[in-house]
Write a protein that holds these residues in place. Structure first.
Motif, PDB file in Angstrom:
ATOM      1  N   VAL A   1       0.870  -1.176   0.000  1.00 25.48           N
ATOM      2  CA  VAL A   1       0.000   0.000   0.000  1.00 25.48           C
ATOM      3  C   VAL A   1       0.904   1.222   0.000  1.00 25.48           C
ATOM      4  N   ASN A   2       0.570   2.228  -0.812  1.00 21.08           N
ATOM      5  CA  ASN A   2       1.380   3.433  -0.843  1.00 21.08           C
ATOM      6  C   ASN A   2       0.549   4.547  -1.463  1.00 21.08           C
ATOM      7  N   GLY A   3      -0.195   5.270  -0.648  1.00 21.16           N
ATOM      8  CA  GLY A   3      -0.999   6.342  -1.212  1.00 21.16           C
ATOM      9  C   GLY A   3      -1.904   7.025  -0.213  1.00 21.16           C
ATOM     10  N   GLU A   4      -2.526   8.067  -0.670  1.00 22.23           N
ATOM     11  CA  GLU A   4      -3.399   8.828   0.214  1.00 22.23           C
ATOM     12  C   GLU A   4      -4.762   8.177   0.312  1.00 22.23           C
ATOM     13  N   LEU A   5      -5.427   8.456   1.422  1.00 25.09           N
ATOM     14  CA  LEU A   5      -6.718   7.856   1.724  1.00 25.09           C
ATOM     15  C   LEU A   5      -7.641   8.933   2.265  1.00 25.09           C
ATOM     16  N   ASP A   6      -8.854   8.955   1.797  1.00 24.63           N
ATOM     17  CA  ASP A   6      -9.872   9.852   2.332  1.00 24.63           C
ATOM     18  C   ASP A   6     -10.301   9.283   3.677  1.00 24.63           C
ATOM     19  N   CYS A   7     -10.078  10.033   4.766  1.00 26.10           N
ATOM     20  CA  CYS A   7     -10.246   9.497   6.123  1.00 26.10           C
ATOM     21  C   CYS A   7     -11.596   9.762   6.767  1.00 26.10           C
ATOM     22  N   ASP A   8     -12.457  10.510   6.148  1.00 21.35           N
ATOM     23  CA  ASP A   8     -13.727  10.835   6.796  1.00 21.35           C
ATOM     24  C   ASP A   8     -14.888  10.433   5.894  1.00 21.35           C
ATOM     25  N   PRO A   9     -15.444   9.225   6.090  1.00 21.28           N
ATOM     26  CA  PRO A   9     -16.530   8.778   5.219  1.00 21.28           C
ATOM     27  C   PRO A   9     -17.810   9.599   5.367  1.00 21.28           C
ATOM     28  N   THR A  10     -17.952  10.318   6.483  1.00 17.00           N
ATOM     29  CA  THR A  10     -19.151  11.137   6.665  1.00 17.00           C
ATOM     30  C   THR A  10     -19.063  12.462   5.922  1.00 17.00           C
ATOM     31  N   ARG A  11     -17.834  12.902   5.624  1.00 14.99           N
ATOM     32  CA  ARG A  11     -17.611  14.144   4.878  1.00 14.99           C
ATOM     33  C   ARG A  11     -16.458  13.940   3.908  1.00 14.99           C
ATOM     34  N   PRO A  12     -16.697  13.219   2.828  1.00 10.88           N
ATOM     35  CA  PRO A  12     -15.612  12.899   1.884  1.00 10.88           C
ATOM     36  C   PRO A  12     -14.882  14.145   1.387  1.00 10.88           C
TER      37      PRO A  12
ATOM     38  N   TRP B   1      -2.141   9.355   4.853  1.00 10.14           N
ATOM     39  CA  TRP B   1      -1.293   8.579   3.961  1.00 10.14           C
ATOM     40  C   TRP B   1      -1.178   7.181   4.525  1.00 10.14           C
ATOM     41  N   GLN B   2      -1.353   6.177   3.678  1.00 12.32           N
ATOM     42  CA  GLN B   2      -1.178   4.790   4.080  1.00 12.32           C
ATOM     43  C   GLN B   2       0.046   4.223   3.389  1.00 12.32           C
ATOM     44  N   TYR B   3       0.769   3.396   4.144  1.00 14.61           N
ATOM     45  CA  TYR B   3       1.934   2.744   3.568  1.00 14.61           C
ATOM     46  C   TYR B   3       2.083   1.371   4.211  1.00 14.61           C
ATOM     47  N   GLY B   4       2.428   0.383   3.400  1.00 11.07           N
ATOM     48  CA  GLY B   4       2.605  -0.962   3.941  1.00 11.07           C
ATOM     49  C   GLY B   4       3.572  -1.779   3.117  1.00 11.07           C
ATOM     50  N   VAL B   5       4.173  -2.766   3.776  1.00 11.27           N
ATOM     51  CA  VAL B   5       5.099  -3.680   3.117  1.00 11.27           C
ATOM     52  C   VAL B   5       4.858  -5.100   3.637  1.00 11.27           C
ATOM     53  N   ARG B   6       5.385  -6.062   2.896  1.00  8.48           N
ATOM     54  CA  ARG B   6       5.289  -7.465   3.276  1.00  8.48           C
ATOM     55  C   ARG B   6       6.641  -8.132   3.040  1.00  8.48           C
ATOM     56  N   LEU B   7       7.025  -9.007   3.955  1.00 11.79           N
ATOM     57  CA  LEU B   7       8.258  -9.788   3.836  1.00 11.79           C
ATOM     58  C   LEU B   7       7.872 -11.252   3.991  1.00 11.79           C
ATOM     59  N   GLU B   8       8.208 -12.055   3.011  1.00 10.73           N
ATOM     60  CA  GLU B   8       7.798 -13.459   3.014  1.00 10.73           C
ATOM     61  C   GLU B   8       8.708 -14.376   3.832  1.00 10.73           C
TER      62      GLU B   8
END
Length: 121
Positions: free
Chosen positions: A31-42, A48-55
């Motif tokens: 995951v690497n990108g911005e996210l709209d954080c308020d579903p009641t007032r888009p 910003w969300q960011y994530g990684v995975r290591l196998e």
């Protein structure tokens, strides 16, 4: 993206990449990108969300408890244990940002995902 969100995104990305590096050098971004954080007032609050995975990380449970936990706590991150029988889970939070490290007990795969604090759009 706002200057503030850009700064926060950079800080979060650096922290997560640093944590991932403790487990090894084969992290795949998930995951690497911005996210709209308020579903009641888009469109009013963004984070910003960011994530990684290591196998195939080496000794993930030991590295989490003996290296990552003390290091992040010294840097002002608060740790919360959210572990389950299937996963060792540590949630870290600081100044509205948070991220979670998941270590699968069976496969030892590691997933790290987090988000910045929300900022005005």
């Amino acid at each position: 993206m706002s200057v503030e969100l850009d700064r926060l995104a950079g800080e979060l990305t650096d922290v997560i990449n640093g944590v991932a590096a403790v487990f090894g050098d084969a992290a795949d971004p998930t995951v690497n990108g911005e996210l709209d954080c308020d579903p009641t007032r888009p469109g009013n609050l963004l984070c910003w969300q960011y994530g990684v995975r290591l196998e195939h990380p080496g000794e993930p449970e030991r590295r989490l408890t003996e290296v990552i936990l003390p290091t992040l706590e010294q840097r002002g991150w608060q740790a919360h244990d959210r572990s389950t029988p299937r996963e060792l889970i540590a949630r870290f939070s600081r100044e509205g940002a948070d991220f979670t490290v998941h270590v699968a007990r069976a496969s030892h795969a590691v997933a790290i995902i987090g988000s910045t604090r929300p900022v005005p759009a």
